[in-house]
Design an enzyme around this catalytic site. Structure first.
Site, PDB file in Angstrom:
ATOM      1  N   LYS A   7       0.938  -1.170  -0.116  1.00 56.82           N
ATOM      2  CA  LYS A   7       0.122   0.010  -0.040  1.00 56.82           C
ATOM      3  C   LYS A   7       0.768   1.247   0.034  1.00 56.82           C
ATOM      4  O   LYS A   7       2.059   1.354   0.420  1.00 56.82           O
ATOM      5  CB  LYS A   7      -1.090   0.261   1.117  1.00 56.82           C
ATOM      6  CG  LYS A   7      -0.233   0.091   2.620  1.00 56.82           C
ATOM      7  CD  LYS A   7       0.084   1.531   3.007  1.00 56.82           C
ATOM      8  CE  LYS A   7       0.834   1.575   4.403  1.00 56.82           C
ATOM      9  NZ  LYS A   7       1.452   2.891   4.645  1.00 56.82           N
ATOM     10  N   ASP A 133      -2.817  -1.543  10.222  1.00 53.37           N
ATOM     11  CA  ASP A 133      -2.983  -1.846   8.421  1.00 53.37           C
ATOM     12  C   ASP A 133      -3.632  -3.163   7.939  1.00 53.37           C
ATOM     13  O   ASP A 133      -3.912  -3.096   6.755  1.00 53.37           O
ATOM     14  CB  ASP A 133      -1.473  -1.636   7.913  1.00 53.37           C
ATOM     15  CG  ASP A 133      -1.041  -0.153   7.967  1.00 53.37           C
ATOM     16  OD1 ASP A 133      -1.787   0.743   8.135  1.00 53.37           O
ATOM     17  OD2 ASP A 133       0.451   0.068   7.853  1.00 53.37           O
TER      18      ASP A 133
END
Length: 288
Positions: A7, A133
């Site tokens: 990401k 996350d």
């Protein structure tokens, strides 16, 4: 085989310190076409075994994929074990959620291997216990993340673009960066409202103009070479240049492939770990 995408942060703002010790954050994250790959096989002796193509990551209980397997095994009284092999393509300790993504991929793979029948929401609840996350990379795509990063609001994917990433040969301690952040000294915060509008309108220029990360000033002070890398990337023609997470990876969004190649080739003369990939923008839903 299960893929574990990296990401990048399009925005990252820190709003305050929470009573649980975490920081309250507000950030827009999106997944990119740079992925680890996990292969999972049953272990009849009930053990959990992790191996990796990268020597830089632990394969014992410190590994997040190992922790994911152990958590599911205990939570659902699974007697079978697992052998997990991680083909590592995401740079380690880079601000790209590589470890969290491996954990998310392990959750998805084990859900199938052990026939647990959990949906993404249930897996995300388990994943949140492993790291802030993990829920985001479990779904992938693009989201506004709040809370400590685990409260997700799905967003439209960014307009198509190339991503050139460069990681200097250093590791950055996320806890050290957050520990040295002084909230009262933050002078400029990301414009999230403008970012959300730009994403909704597929406005590349608006996305680039709205990018921001309040952790940059801290990481740049601790690691001046990261700041130099950002300056170099801008000089080489990056259109939107930002540090991802707490660093040290710097990335740029580039609209056209030819320009992305120029930036990529220019950076390779200064940095060993340089990647040129695409945004993915896909979000997974339903039964994992």
């Amino acid at each position: 085989m299960v893929t574990a995408p990296a990401k990048i942060n399009l925005t990252l703002d820190v709003l305050g310190k929470r009573e649980d010790g975490y920081h309250e954050v507000k950030m827009v994250m999106t997944t990119i076409d740079l992925s680890d790959r996990l292969t999972l096989m049953k272990a009849r002796d009930g053990g959990i075994y992790v191996a990796s193509s990268a020597g830089a990551i632990p394969t014992d209980e410190r590994n997040l994929a190992h922790q994911a397997a152990l958590l599911l095994k205990r939570e659902f009284q699974v007697k079978e074990g697992v052998r997990i092999y991680i083909e590592k393509n995401i740079p380690v300790a880079a601000g790209l959620a590589g470890g969290s993504s491996d954990a998310a991929a392990a959750l998805k793979g084990l859900n199938q291997l052990w026939n647990l029948g959990l949906n993404f929401e249930q897996l995300a609840q388990v994943g949140a216990r492993l790291g802030s996350d993990v829920p985001f990379v479990l779904y992938g795509g693009t989201s506004l993340a709040t809370g400590r990063g685990e409260v997700l609001t799905p967003l439209p994917s960014p307009p198509p673009s190339w991503v050139v990433l460069a990681k200097p040969p250093i590791g950055v301690s996320t806890s050290e960066v957050y520990g040295k952040l002084r909230l009262d000294q933050i002078k400029e915060r990301p414009d999230h409202e403008r970012m959300l509008r730009a994403l909704a309108e597929k406005d590349f220029s608006g996305v680039v103009a709205s990018m921001g990360n309040v952790l940059e000033t801290v990481t740049f002070t601790l690691y001046p070479e990261v700041k130099k890398l950002k300056e170099r990337m801008i000089r080489f023609g990056g259109e939107g240049v930002l540090m991802s997470g707490s660093g040290p990876t710097i990335y740029t969004l580039v609209r056209h492939e030819s320009r992305a190649f120029r930036v990529y080739n220019a950076l390779r003369g200064f940095c060993k770990e340089v990647y040129m990939v695409r945004l993915t923008g896909r979000r997974e839903i339903g039964v994992a």
